[in-house]
Design a protein around this motif. Structure first.
Motif, short mmCIF file in Angstrom:
data_model
loop_
_atom_site.label_atom_id
_atom_site.label_comp_id
_atom_site.label_asym_id
_atom_site.label_seq_id
_atom_site.Cartn_x
_atom_site.Cartn_y
_atom_site.Cartn_z
N ALA A 149 35.05 79.32 17.02
CA ALA A 149 35.57 77.99 17.40
C ALA A 149 34.38 77.06 17.65
N CYS A 164 38.15 82.56 24.58
CA CYS A 164 37.46 83.86 24.57
C CYS A 164 36.85 84.14 25.95
N ARG A 174 42.07 88.58 19.16
CA ARG A 174 40.76 88.23 19.74
C ARG A 174 40.44 89.09 20.95
N CYS A 211 31.58 79.50 18.82
CA CYS A 211 31.91 80.65 19.67
C CYS A 211 31.47 81.94 18.96
N CYS A 255 33.95 80.18 23.53
CA CYS A 255 34.91 79.09 23.78
C CYS A 255 35.72 79.40 25.05
N CYS A 285 34.97 83.98 17.98
CA CYS A 285 36.03 83.51 17.08
C CYS A 285 35.57 82.33 16.23
ZN LIG Z 1 36.25 81.93 20.90
#
Ligand SMILES: [Zn+2]
Length: 340
Positions: A13, A31, A99, A8, A28, A11
């Motif tokens: 991920a 997000c 986030r 991602c 992701c 973040c």
């Molecule tokens: Zn994310």
């Protein structure tokens, strides 16, 4: 597609399942919920599982991802002289605070983009547009994304050449540049000094596949509506460009005669605005259909988020939060558009 090696953009991920097409990044599920709440004017999201994704648009997205488009949106994080005090969150950080705020700073407020100085150069935007006009003939997508992000105008008409970046990319057969320009607002119907559309420029130069795609893009808005009303799109290759929908019994709650009269009262600009709004709403419902099948069921975006560049009238069917609000123009007709 194996996305386990991907991450991602916001973040980090693993295994992101969504893309922001205009930003050239993968994101992701969590997000993505923030991206969707910002509206399509900030981030145009699409599931990487979405059917009917034009292959060349998908190729453009993954090319930008692989070329590190994300580092453009996070430029200040990697620049030691930057005064911006923002830290990149991890997927272990809370979505609704850390986030969420980072994504807004990054894509809505563009706080991490490189800064260009207008002090020494009052023609900075025109220079960016001229650079864009020249760069789209190459396959260097990330340069063009950068120029667009900094304020280069995708509809810039070159004062000496009399054409736009879209004409140049079309003539050069740069299919991914064409996708990038159009997702950033280039008009595929615009004419150059010789009266040619970008599609005609592509065809004259022998790029027939690209010319066919440009026709698709010219009619994208009408095609989306046709698909939802009729369950199919016109066959552009056979010269069929519009479908007259058979809407009898489809549940539209306005009499067709009355709807027709009201539409005919609109001037061209109002009609175009209405068509854009309906198209955005169709896109929201298409995305929602996939969204609701994701493993971690997220709260749905019930209405299009407010777009501050539009008038209050056009924003009346939208809402700040995406979770409540008055159904306005965009929602008229209830579920009839999503019935196919
Ligand atoms: Zn994310």
């Amino acid at each position: 597609m194996n996305t386990s090696a991907l991450s991602c953009a916001d973040c980090s991920a693993p295994n992101p399942q969504w893309a922001s097409i205009n930003r050239g990044v993968l994101i992701c599920n969590e997000c993505c919920s923030v991206h969707r709440s910002l509206g399509r004017h900030v981030s145009q999201v699409r599931s990487i599982r979405a059917p009917n994704w034009p292959p060349v648009q998908k190729e453009m997205l993954f090319t930008l991802y692989n070329k590190g488009a994300n580092s453009l949106w996070e430029h200040a994080l990697h620049n030691s002289s930057s005064k911006v005090k923002l830290k990149k969150p991890s997927y272990r950080d809370k979505l609704q605070t850390t986030r969420h705020d980072f994504i807004i700073a990054k894509y809505k407020n563009l706080q991490l983009l490189p800064r260009i100085s207008h002090k020494d150069n009052p023609n900075a935007y025109q220079d960016l547009s001229k650079q864009l006009h020249a760069s789209v003939r190459t396959n260097n997508l990330e340069t063009c994304l950068r120029l667009l992000a900094l304020g280069g105008n995708p509809n810039f008409c070159h004062p000496e050449r009399g054409n736009t970046p879209l004409h140049v990319a079309s003539q050069a057969g740069q299919a991914m540049q064409v996708e990038l320009l159009i997702i950033h607002g280039a008009n595929p119907c615009t004419l150059d000094g010789l009266g040619h559309t970008p599609e005609e420029c592509a065809r004259i130069a022998g790029h027939h596949q690209l010319a066919d795609r440009l026709i698709e893009m010219q009619y994208e808005l009408a095609d989306k509506l046709s698909f939802f009303l009729c369950g199919r799109k016109p066959m552009h290759s056979m010269g069929e460009h519009y479908l007259i929908p058979n809407v009898a019994g489809s549940g539209l709650n306005v009499g067709l005669g009355e709807a027709n009269t009201r539409l005919q009262e609109l001037d061209n600009e109002q009609f175009e605005q209405l068509a854009c709004d309906v198209c955005d709403e169709v896109d929201r419902r298409e995305t929602d259909a996939i969204w609701l099948t994701t493993e971690q069921l997220q709260s749905s975006i019930a209405f299009l988020p407010v777009n501050p560049t539009l008038s209050p009238l056009r924003n009346q069917g939208t809402t700040e939060t995406g979770h409540s609000g008055r159904p306005g123009l965009c929602s008229a007709g209830g579920g009839s558009l999503s019935g196919h």
